[in-house]
Design an enzyme around this catalytic site. Structure first.
Site, PDB file in Angstrom:
ATOM      1  N   TYR A  94      -4.236   7.077 -16.563  1.00 43.74           N
ATOM      2  CA  TYR A  94      -4.033   7.465 -17.963  1.00 43.74           C
ATOM      3  C   TYR A  94      -3.711   6.228 -18.786  1.00 43.74           C
ATOM      4  O   TYR A  94      -2.976   5.334 -18.334  1.00 43.74           O
ATOM      5  CB  TYR A  94      -2.875   8.467 -18.066  1.00 43.74           C
ATOM      6  CG  TYR A  94      -2.266   8.544 -19.454  1.00 43.74           C
ATOM      7  CD1 TYR A  94      -2.878   9.285 -20.460  1.00 43.74           C
ATOM      8  CD2 TYR A  94      -1.093   7.858 -19.752  1.00 43.74           C
ATOM      9  CE1 TYR A  94      -2.334   9.340 -21.737  1.00 43.74           C
ATOM     10  CE2 TYR A  94      -0.537   7.914 -21.028  1.00 43.74           C
ATOM     11  CZ  TYR A  94      -1.165   8.650 -22.021  1.00 43.74           C
ATOM     12  OH  TYR A  94      -0.625   8.694 -23.283  1.00 43.74           O
ATOM     13  N   MET A 161      -3.229  -0.511 -11.699  1.00 44.91           N
ATOM     14  CA  MET A 161      -4.253  -1.562 -11.715  1.00 44.91           C
ATOM     15  C   MET A 161      -5.558  -1.053 -11.141  1.00 44.91           C
ATOM     16  O   MET A 161      -5.571  -0.232 -10.227  1.00 44.91           O
ATOM     17  CB  MET A 161      -3.788  -2.775 -10.902  1.00 44.91           C
ATOM     18  CG  MET A 161      -2.651  -3.520 -11.531  1.00 44.91           C
ATOM     19  SD  MET A 161      -2.268  -5.048 -10.681  1.00 44.91           S
ATOM     20  CE  MET A 161      -0.870  -5.569 -11.694  1.00 44.91           C
ATOM     21  N   CYS A 191      -3.439   7.948  -9.882  1.00 49.36           N
ATOM     22  CA  CYS A 191      -4.119   7.111  -8.884  1.00 49.36           C
ATOM     23  C   CYS A 191      -4.452   7.890  -7.608  1.00 49.36           C
ATOM     24  O   CYS A 191      -4.696   7.291  -6.553  1.00 49.36           O
ATOM     25  CB  CYS A 191      -3.292   5.877  -8.559  1.00 49.36           C
ATOM     26  SG  CYS A 191      -2.980   4.849 -10.008  1.00 49.36           S
TER      27      CYS A 191
END
Length: 238
Positions: A94, A161, A191
């Site tokens: 997000y 990341m 994730c």
């Protein structure tokens, strides 16, 4: 090797517009590298670091699972959010207001040709920045990004990341929660990792709002040291 990095703060910018801009810069670097190889030239390749805040958006990486988005398009629209499948690694992420999104578009031939080292350096930039706020941030084995209280029931991610690289040129990058609305993370499995919480710098510090411009300066400082880079700031419109 050119270690000058052009830094552009894009302010608040639509995700798709910024993605297109990244692709433009990414392609320009790769085109220069191809030209150098074909014509036996030694033209210098550029490096960029973009900072941006996006309106509410969810992005799914190449290896991501749509089931990790817990709402449908109508519910996303009701929350004022958009959704994109994109060409980075990783799962669902997000982005939104109060979050510093950093997009390093680097020719790693100018620095070091090691993607693992590159990711660790990006994490270290964030870890050192958070240390200045008295937070002990760290890596979590097998889980890219930056976390707090790793190895405890209270483990929580503060920075996500995901990168793409081709011919040693990078794009996409990191997203550091500074003053983020954490409610938006409830609409996904961050994730793709179940049972892990997400946090934001202002929450960790018990503050209503952290000066985001100060955080940016700290990120730039640590990036410059780790990558042995020199920044040239440009206020160019996309």
């Amino acid at each position: 090797m050119n270690k000058l990095v052009i830094h552009k703060d894009l302010g608040v910018k639509d995700y798709k517009e910024t993605w297109d801009y990244q692709e433009l810069l990414f392609k320009s670097i790769i085109d220069t590298k191809i030209k150098n190889r074909r014509e036996e030239l030694t033209l210098s390749t550029a490096n960029y670091l973009l900072f941006v805040e996006h309106p509410h958006v969810y992005t799914l990486g190449k290896s991501g699972d749509m089931d990790n988005l817990l709402v449908d398009q109508a519910q996303l629209a009701a929350k004022g959010a958009t959704f994109y499948k994109i060409n980075r690694g990783g799962d669902i992420t997000y982005h939104g207001p109060g979050q510093i999104v950093g997009y390093p578009i680097l020719d790693l031939d100018n620095f070091f040709t090691d993607i693992h080292k590159y990711l660790r350096f990006l994490e270290e930039v964030v870890i050192l920045t958070l240390d200045e706020y008295g937070l002990k941030a760290e890596r979590s084995k097998g889980e890219t990004g930056v976390w707090l209280d790793v190895g405890t029931p209270f483990a929580r991610k503060i920075c996500a990341m995901g990168v793409r690289a081709s011919r040693w040129v990078t794009m996409h990058g990191f997203a550091l929660n500074v003053n983020a609305d954490l409610g938006y993370f409830d609409l996904m499995i961050p994730c793709g990792i179940k049972g892990k919480a997400v946090t934001s710098l202002n929450v960790e510090l018990g503050q209503k709002e952290v000066d985001i411009e100060v955080v940016k300066e700290k990120l730039l400082k640590h990036f410059s040291v780790l990558f042995e880079a020199e920044f040239i700031k440009e206020e160019t419109e996309v």
